[in-house]
Design a protein around this motif. Structure first.
Motif, PDB file in Angstrom:
ATOM      1  N   THR A   1       0.840  -1.200   0.000  1.00 51.63           N
ATOM      2  CA  THR A   1       0.000   0.000   0.000  1.00 51.63           C
ATOM      3  C   THR A   1       0.872   1.247   0.000  1.00 51.63           C
ATOM      4  OG1 THR A   1      -0.049   0.197   2.393  1.00 51.63           O
ATOM      5  CG2 THR A   1      -1.738  -1.221   1.369  1.00 51.63           C
ATOM      6  N   SER A   2       0.230   2.360  -0.172  1.00 57.80           N
ATOM      7  CA  SER A   2       0.914   3.645  -0.108  1.00 57.80           C
ATOM      8  C   SER A   2       1.602   3.818   1.245  1.00 57.80           C
ATOM      9  CB  SER A   2      -0.091   4.776  -0.358  1.00 57.80           C
ATOM     10  OG  SER A   2       0.543   6.021  -0.321  1.00 57.80           O
ATOM     11  N   GLU A   3       0.923   3.406   2.302  1.00 53.44           N
ATOM     12  CA  GLU A   3       1.489   3.516   3.648  1.00 53.44           C
ATOM     13  C   GLU A   3       2.715   2.616   3.801  1.00 53.44           C
ATOM     14  OE1 GLU A   3      -1.858   2.901   3.096  1.00 53.44           O
ATOM     15  OE2 GLU A   3      -2.497   4.961   3.498  1.00 53.44           O
ATOM     16  N   ASP A   4       2.638   1.403   3.234  1.00 52.48           N
ATOM     17  CA  ASP A   4       3.779   0.481   3.281  1.00 52.48           C
ATOM     18  C   ASP A   4       4.993   1.101   2.590  1.00 52.48           C
ATOM     19  OD1 ASP A   4       2.197  -1.520   4.496  1.00 52.48           O
ATOM     20  OD2 ASP A   4       1.642  -2.380   2.535  1.00 52.48           O
ATOM     21  N   LEU A   5       4.741   1.656   1.416  1.00 53.51           N
ATOM     22  CA  LEU A   5       5.843   2.255   0.640  1.00 53.51           C
ATOM     23  C   LEU A   5       6.409   3.485   1.334  1.00 53.51           C
ATOM     24  CD1 LEU A   5       4.507   1.902  -3.011  1.00 53.51           C
ATOM     25  CD2 LEU A   5       6.147   0.447  -1.794  1.00 53.51           C
ATOM     26  N   ALA A   6       5.528   4.305   1.896  1.00 59.10           N
ATOM     27  CA  ALA A   6       5.994   5.502   2.601  1.00 59.10           C
ATOM     28  C   ALA A   6       6.855   5.112   3.798  1.00 59.10           C
ATOM     29  CB  ALA A   6       4.808   6.355   3.050  1.00 59.10           C
ATOM     30  N   ALA A   7       6.446   4.090   4.541  1.00 60.67           N
ATOM     31  CA  ALA A   7       7.226   3.633   5.701  1.00 60.67           C
ATOM     32  C   ALA A   7       8.578   3.080   5.255  1.00 60.67           C
ATOM     33  CB  ALA A   7       6.446   2.584   6.489  1.00 60.67           C
ATOM     34  N   ALA A   8       8.582   2.309   4.188  1.00 58.36           N
ATOM     35  CA  ALA A   8       9.843   1.764   3.669  1.00 58.36           C
ATOM     36  C   ALA A   8      10.751   2.890   3.175  1.00 58.36           C
ATOM     37  CB  ALA A   8       9.558   0.772   2.542  1.00 58.36           C
ATOM     38  N   PHE A   9      10.160   3.870   2.517  1.00 56.51           N
ATOM     39  CA  PHE A   9      10.937   5.012   2.015  1.00 56.51           C
ATOM     40  C   PHE A   9      11.556   5.780   3.179  1.00 56.51           C
ATOM     41  CE2 PHE A   9      11.772   9.070  -0.041  1.00 56.51           C
ATOM     42  CZ  PHE A   9      12.200   8.685  -1.304  1.00 56.51           C
ATOM     43  N   ASP A  10      10.787   5.965   4.234  1.00 55.13           N
ATOM     44  CA  ASP A  10      11.309   6.660   5.419  1.00 55.13           C
ATOM     45  C   ASP A  10      12.465   5.879   6.045  1.00 55.13           C
ATOM     46  OD1 ASP A  10       9.424   8.628   5.014  1.00 55.13           O
ATOM     47  OD2 ASP A  10       8.075   7.932   6.620  1.00 55.13           O
ATOM     48  N   ARG A  11      12.326   4.561   6.102  1.00 57.87           N
ATOM     49  CA  ARG A  11      13.411   3.731   6.662  1.00 57.87           C
ATOM     50  C   ARG A  11      14.658   3.807   5.786  1.00 57.87           C
ATOM     51  NH1 ARG A  11       9.015   0.295   7.738  1.00 57.87           N
ATOM     52  NH2 ARG A  11       9.350  -0.923   5.837  1.00 57.87           N
ATOM     53  N   ALA A  12      14.463   4.025   4.496  1.00 57.58           N
ATOM     54  CA  ALA A  12      15.574   4.035   3.547  1.00 57.58           C
ATOM     55  C   ALA A  12      16.203   5.416   3.379  1.00 57.58           C
ATOM     56  CB  ALA A  12      15.083   3.534   2.190  1.00 57.58           C
ATOM     57  N   ALA A  13      15.784   6.378   4.159  1.00 61.84           N
ATOM     58  CA  ALA A  13      16.274   7.758   3.986  1.00 61.84           C
ATOM     59  C   ALA A  13      17.794   7.785   3.839  1.00 61.84           C
ATOM     60  CB  ALA A  13      15.839   8.617   5.161  1.00 61.84           C
TER      61      ALA A  13
END
Length: 181
Positions: free
Chosen positions: A98-110
């Motif tokens: 989901t969008s939330e899953d991707l946003a969380a992964a993106f934040d972890r990958a900063a």
């Protein structure tokens, strides 16, 4: 120091040198009646040539910094398997993220350009809103070229430095793709 600050600093330093040279030219012009026409013209020409050289040197340093930045962007944009995190398993696992899953992964990958790029691609390929801003290397490279235009304009028209050198102008003029680089 970041890229935009570096360019701004180079332009500011070069403008200081330009202003000092322009002051020499003005002083020379005030002393015109103390020189023969031939000698005055010769000195004036040398002073003007020095002014041109100062500007060209500043632009050369700007260009070098831009090329360095562009090389860094291109190097960072190459996928690096050693930078894969466990989130890569989710991206490749056939899961419906989901969008939330991707946003969380993106934040972890900063700061991990490899993972950011993979997450961005997944979002594009699966038409899932990412909810985060990702700038491609092409966008960063184009923005870097825009900084050369900024520098050239400021050095061509030093009287605009007050406008162009200010934080307000830069906030509006500089592409968001490079503001934090």
């Amino acid at each position: 120091m970041n890229f935009v600050s570096d360019i701004r600093g180079i332009v500011g330093d070069t403008l200081t040198k330009i202003q000092a040279q322009e002051k020499k030219i003005q002083e020379h012009e005030r002393e015109r009646d103390q020189w023969s026409d031939t000698r005055f013209a010769e000195v004036q020409k040398n002073l003007q040539n020095e002014l041109t050289l100062i500007r060209e040197a500043g632009l050369r340093v700007v260009r070098q910094r831009i090329e360095q930045y562009k090389a860094e962007v291109q190097a960072a944009d190459v996928l690096d398997g050693s930078k894969l995190t466990d989130d890569a398993k989710l991206l490749a696992g056939g899961f419906q993220l989901t969008s939330e899953d991707l946003a969380a992964a993106f934040d972890r990958a900063a700061g991990n350009r490899t993972m950011e790029k993979l997450i961005y691609r997944y979002a594009q390929d699966h038409a899932v809103p990412l909810g985060r801003v990702y700038y491609t290397a092409a966008e960063k490279l184009a923005a870097a070229d825009g900084m050369e235009s900024y520098a050239r304009n400021a050095l061509d028209r030093p009287e605009y430095w007050d406008l162009m050198g200010g934080d307000d102008y830069l906030e509006q003029a500089v592409s968001p793709a490079i503001k934090s680089d």
